[in-house]
Scaffold this active site. Structure first.
Site: not given
Ligand code: PSU
Ligand code: MN
Length: 307
Positions: A28, A89, A141, A143-145, A162
């Protein structure tokens, strides 16, 4: 959502590798553009590609460059991801606007999976996935992940979510989404900077071959749906749980004070945690990404041997 394969532009190397059924690993780009400071981010991006090659696979770093969805970046494109402050992003819902405006964006874990699935890449490597936020019960909140991991037929190799996410909540949500979650040489879900979260997993594999056979079975029996592998950060660079918790609590307090929301949360938290822990969190972050690239490539190689 599901991407049409014909919209993806492959580097020649990645196209040839996929054509010849060679092992390919998707990498990624949000961790490069928004997850780490320059020049560490560029060094990590290059090192990951090199580690994947050393293990016998072809790296496909993913991004959207001037409106074109790419699998396999050139050296200058990788550098642009690491240095250009205007790089956006992209979560999956952003794709149409980024493409229409010919914008340049790093892709998150979830949007990487969309590209990888359409490209026929079966292994994807990241640092930490997005998860269920600490206040999700109030602010939704999530994540879409997580939804992407559940939908696309690809293995995600990560070191947990994270650390500032709600980890038990994330695991519950993955259960709801029917995602198999497997520990790599561990029986607990890893906690990003820290090896363990205290959250027990039902499934564990100890070798790339075991991981590959689970993935092969998943691909065989399901037309849809991925799998999540949690690989703990290497011992030498791991932070203690207490260190991690302290840094997260302080960073979360700053986040609330500054009223940061949405996509900006993750980049803010990562840099706040780094400011609090000194270089230690960044060192752990780098070590876990390198290690995940190595493990992911070994699994891709093992998968190709099975096929
Ligand atoms: N974990 C990290 N650094 C990052 C991310 C995750 O240590 O930069 C990024 C990844 O690309 C992950 C995204 O898919 O953050 C998730 O963002 P959000 O929490 O806004 O869904
Ligand atoms: Mn989020």
């Amino acid at each position: 959502m599901s991407l049409r394969p014909e919209v993806i532009h492959f580097s020649e190397e990645v196209r040839e590798a996929l054509h010849a059924d060679k092992p390919v690993v998707a990498l990624e780009s949000t961790i490069i553009a928004h997850g780490m400071p320059y020049p560490t981010n560029l060094e990590v991006a290059q090192a990951c590609e090199a580690l994947v090659r050393e293990a016998g696979a072809i790296p496909a770093t993913l991004a959207i460059i001037d409106g074109v969805i790419r699998a396999g970046l050139t050296g200058p494109e990788l550098e642009r991801m690491a240095t250009d402050k205007k790089v956006l992003k992209a979560v999956e819902r952003d794709f149409p606007l980024i493409v229409a405006r010919k914008a340049t964006a790093a892709v998150t874990a979830g949007s990487s999976l969309a590209i990888a699935a359409a490209a026929g890449i079966r292994v994807f490597v990241t640092g930490g996935i997005g998860g269920v936020g600490a206040l999700a019960a109030q602010d939704f909140d999530i994540s879409a992940d997580l939804v992407a991991i559940a939908q696309y037929p690809c293995l995600t190799v990560c070191s947990g979510t994270k650390a500032f996410m709600d980890i038990p909540g994330t695991l519950e949500y993955l259960e709801t989404l029917r995602v198999p979650v497997i520990g790599y040489q561990t029986s607990e879900f890893p906690m990003f900077y820290t090896r363990s979260s205290g959250c027990k997993l039902e499934w564990r594999v100890n070798t790339p071959e075991e991981a590959a056979s689970a993935l092969a079975a998943q691909l065989k029996i399901s037309a849809q749906g991925g799998m999540l592998l949690g690989v703990p950060v290497p011992e030498a660079e791991a932070l203690s749980e207490a260190e991690t918790r302290r840094a997260i609590d302080a960073a979360l307090a700053q986040l609330r004070e500054q009223e940061i929301v949405g996509k900006a949360v993750t980049p803010f938290m990562l840099s706040a945690i780094k400011a609090i822990t000194g270089e230690a969190s960044l060192r752990a972050n780098v070590a876990l990404i390198h290690n995940n690239a190595r493990v992911g490539a070994q699994i891709a190689v093992a998968l190709s041997a099975l096929e």
